[in-house]
Design a protein around this motif. Structure first.
Motif, PDB file in Angstrom:
ATOM      1  N   ALA A  88       0.825  -1.220   0.000  1.00  0.00           N
ATOM      2  CA  ALA A  88       0.000   0.000   0.000  1.00  0.00           C
ATOM      3  C   ALA A  88       0.855   1.265   0.000  1.00  0.00           C
ATOM      4  O   ALA A  88       0.509   2.268  -0.653  1.00  0.00           O
ATOM      5  CB  ALA A  88      -0.925  -0.009   1.224  1.00  0.00           C
ATOM      6  N   ALA A  89       1.984   1.232   0.705  1.00  0.00           N
ATOM      7  CA  ALA A  89       2.827   2.430   0.788  1.00  0.00           C
ATOM      8  C   ALA A  89       3.419   2.768  -0.587  1.00  0.00           C
ATOM      9  O   ALA A  89       3.499   3.935  -0.980  1.00  0.00           O
ATOM     10  CB  ALA A  89       3.938   2.206   1.810  1.00  0.00           C
ATOM     11  N   LYS A  90       3.823   1.718  -1.328  1.00  0.00           N
ATOM     12  CA  LYS A  90       4.388   1.966  -2.662  1.00  0.00           C
ATOM     13  C   LYS A  90       3.309   2.499  -3.605  1.00  0.00           C
ATOM     14  O   LYS A  90       3.558   3.397  -4.420  1.00  0.00           O
ATOM     15  CB  LYS A  90       5.012   0.683  -3.224  1.00  0.00           C
ATOM     16  CG  LYS A  90       6.322   0.347  -2.535  1.00  0.00           C
ATOM     17  CD  LYS A  90       6.966  -0.888  -3.119  1.00  0.00           C
ATOM     18  CE  LYS A  90       8.271  -1.151  -2.362  1.00  0.00           C
ATOM     19  NZ  LYS A  90       8.719  -2.517  -2.401  1.00  0.00           N
ATOM     20  N   ILE A  91       2.121   1.955  -3.503  1.00  0.00           N
ATOM     21  CA  ILE A  91       1.029   2.440  -4.358  1.00  0.00           C
ATOM     22  C   ILE A  91       0.727   3.917  -4.046  1.00  0.00           C
ATOM     23  O   ILE A  91       0.562   4.737  -4.957  1.00  0.00           O
ATOM     24  CB  ILE A  91      -0.232   1.555  -4.175  1.00  0.00           C
ATOM     25  CG1 ILE A  91      -0.020   0.204  -4.877  1.00  0.00           C
ATOM     26  CG2 ILE A  91      -1.496   2.230  -4.693  1.00  0.00           C
ATOM     27  CD1 ILE A  91       0.098   0.285  -6.389  1.00  0.00           C
ATOM     28  N   ARG A  92       0.692   4.252  -2.774  1.00  0.00           N
ATOM     29  CA  ARG A  92       0.452   5.658  -2.381  1.00  0.00           C
ATOM     30  C   ARG A  92       1.533   6.559  -2.955  1.00  0.00           C
ATOM     31  O   ARG A  92       1.253   7.603  -3.548  1.00  0.00           O
ATOM     32  CB  ARG A  92       0.462   5.782  -0.854  1.00  0.00           C
ATOM     33  CG  ARG A  92      -0.914   5.773  -0.211  1.00  0.00           C
ATOM     34  CD  ARG A  92      -0.880   6.308   1.210  1.00  0.00           C
ATOM     35  NE  ARG A  92       0.155   5.727   2.045  1.00  0.00           N
ATOM     36  CZ  ARG A  92       0.064   4.555   2.680  1.00  0.00           C
ATOM     37  NH1 ARG A  92      -1.030   3.836   2.566  1.00  0.00           N
ATOM     38  NH2 ARG A  92       1.061   4.108   3.426  1.00  0.00           N
ATOM     39  N   SER A  93       2.768   6.127  -2.789  1.00  0.00           N
ATOM     40  CA  SER A  93       3.891   6.936  -3.256  1.00  0.00           C
ATOM     41  C   SER A  93       3.882   7.045  -4.785  1.00  0.00           C
ATOM     42  O   SER A  93       4.122   8.118  -5.353  1.00  0.00           O
ATOM     43  CB  SER A  93       5.193   6.302  -2.758  1.00  0.00           C
ATOM     44  OG  SER A  93       6.285   7.008  -3.237  1.00  0.00           O
ATOM     45  N   GLY A  94       3.586   5.919  -5.456  1.00  0.00           N
ATOM     46  CA  GLY A  94       3.557   5.915  -6.922  1.00  0.00           C
ATOM     47  C   GLY A  94       2.467   6.833  -7.459  1.00  0.00           C
ATOM     48  O   GLY A  94       2.686   7.603  -8.400  1.00  0.00           O
ATOM     49  N   ARG A  95       1.306   6.774  -6.823  1.00  0.00           N
ATOM     50  CA  ARG A  95       0.170   7.617  -7.249  1.00  0.00           C
ATOM     51  C   ARG A  95       0.513   9.102  -7.052  1.00  0.00           C
ATOM     52  O   ARG A  95       0.291   9.940  -7.918  1.00  0.00           O
ATOM     53  CB  ARG A  95      -1.051   7.230  -6.416  1.00  0.00           C
ATOM     54  CG  ARG A  95      -2.357   7.735  -6.956  1.00  0.00           C
ATOM     55  CD  ARG A  95      -3.487   7.321  -6.042  1.00  0.00           C
ATOM     56  NE  ARG A  95      -3.906   5.932  -6.198  1.00  0.00           N
ATOM     57  CZ  ARG A  95      -4.227   5.116  -5.203  1.00  0.00           C
ATOM     58  NH1 ARG A  95      -4.173   5.530  -3.951  1.00  0.00           N
ATOM     59  NH2 ARG A  95      -4.617   3.880  -5.440  1.00  0.00           N
ATOM     60  N   HIS A  96       1.101   9.388  -5.897  1.00  0.00           N
ATOM     61  CA  HIS A  96       1.450  10.766  -5.566  1.00  0.00           C
ATOM     62  C   HIS A  96       2.487  11.316  -6.557  1.00  0.00           C
ATOM     63  O   HIS A  96       2.348  12.427  -7.082  1.00  0.00           O
ATOM     64  CB  HIS A  96       1.999  10.807  -4.131  1.00  0.00           C
ATOM     65  CG  HIS A  96       2.462  12.157  -3.699  1.00  0.00           C
ATOM     66  ND1 HIS A  96       1.591  13.174  -3.388  1.00  0.00           N
ATOM     67  CD2 HIS A  96       3.712  12.668  -3.556  1.00  0.00           C
ATOM     68  CE1 HIS A  96       2.276  14.256  -3.067  1.00  0.00           C
ATOM     69  NE2 HIS A  96       3.560  13.970  -3.162  1.00  0.00           N
ATOM     70  N   ALA A  97       3.521  10.501  -6.830  1.00  0.00           N
ATOM     71  CA  ALA A  97       4.603  10.962  -7.713  1.00  0.00           C
ATOM     72  C   ALA A  97       4.101  11.152  -9.148  1.00  0.00           C
ATOM     73  O   ALA A  97       4.495  12.100  -9.833  1.00  0.00           O
ATOM     74  CB  ALA A  97       5.762   9.968  -7.684  1.00  0.00           C
ATOM     75  N   ALA A  98       3.227  10.241  -9.602  1.00  0.00           N
ATOM     76  CA  ALA A  98       2.701  10.378 -10.970  1.00  0.00           C
ATOM     77  C   ALA A  98       1.878  11.658 -11.085  1.00  0.00           C
ATOM     78  O   ALA A  98       1.955  12.382 -12.091  1.00  0.00           O
ATOM     79  CB  ALA A  98       1.856   9.163 -11.336  1.00  0.00           C
TER      80      ALA A  98
END
Ligand SMILES: C[S@@+](CC[C@H](N)C(=O)[O-])C[C@H]1O[C@@H](n2cnc3c(N)ncnc32)[C@H](O)[C@@H]1O
Length: 223
Positions: free
Chosen positions: A82-92
């Motif tokens: 979940a943390a990677k998905i949050r970070s990936g979504r935020h960065a995109a």
């Protein structure tokens, strides 16, 4: 990837305050600079405009690499962290990437619906042997004419490189970067015939770059 290109992508993962966590930024920069993964995957996908499903997408670095390469197809990244998905979504979002979707999905139990190309990059080893073969069969069914299944994997072949890869994966788990332990490593003698039985033609090439790992790139398409 050049230093400028890597920095441009990693910048989307930089913290908003200098004293906050730089882990994702540093990981992205190091990965993009040192690993031949993305140039290999970009070359494999070039020429197709089909949407790409990125299974086990991590931070979604492939999404940034695609856009930097001028590839504008829709991107759908899933990962169980979940943390990677949050970070990936935020960065995109921060990088202003269009046509992006990120979702938390456990590939051991669930496969998203998709038609188009599929990327499975350094992920297969985290699934049990039977789940790996089922995943490959189900993803093969997602490919239409001209779509590509792009896999990067550690090949189990008893070589020194494959031992170093296993140690690297265990270390990533021990230091906490990877939440899960690797489960099973496939050999080319298992994966290539399986993909062929699914109606795909497969090319497999080593993708070592300057790394000590036994990384291979497999590109499969409908016959
Ligand atoms: C080595 S990383 C690769 C990340 C990304 N594909 C890349 O190349 O940068 C492996 C990824 O697989 C994800 N993963 C492992 N087991 C998974 C599962 N059962 N379902 C979904 N993702 C999984 C991990 O969370 C991690 O982000």
């Amino acid at each position: 990837m050049t230093a400028d290109e890597a920095r441009a992508i990693a910048g989307a993962f930089a913290p908003t305050r200098p004293w906050k966590n730089w882990n994702d930024y540093c990981y992205a920069l190091l990965k993009l600079r040192s690993d031949p993964l993305y140039p290999g995957v970009l070359a494999a996908l070039r020429g197709s405009t089909s949407p790409v499903l990125d299974l086990g997408c991590g931070l979604g670095l492939l999404a940034h690499a695609l856009r930097q390469d001028g590839q504008a197809m829709a991107y759908y990244g899933v990962d169980n962290d979940a943390a990677k998905i949050r970070s990936g979504r935020h960065a995109a979002g921060r990088a202003g990437l269009a046509d992006m979707c990120f979702e938390q999905v456990d590939l051991a139990t669930t496969l998203p619906r998709h038609q188009g190309s599929v990327a499975i990059l350094d992920v297969l080893q985290y699934l049990q042997a039977e789940a790996q073969l089922a995943l490959l069969q189900n993803t093969a069914a997602m490919l239409g004419d001209g779509d590509r299944l792009v896999i990067r994997m550690t090949v189990a072949d008893g070589s020194r490189r494959s031992v170093v890869s296993r140690i690297g994966d265990r270390a990533a788990n021990v230091v906490g970067w990877m939440r899960f332990r690797p489960r099973h490593y496939l050999g080319l003698d298992a994966i290539s015939p399986h993909l062929q039985q699914c109606g795909l033609t497969v090319t497999a090439t080593p993708l070592y770059g300057n790394t000590p790992f036994n990384n291979w790139l497999l590109v499969a398409q409908r016959d």
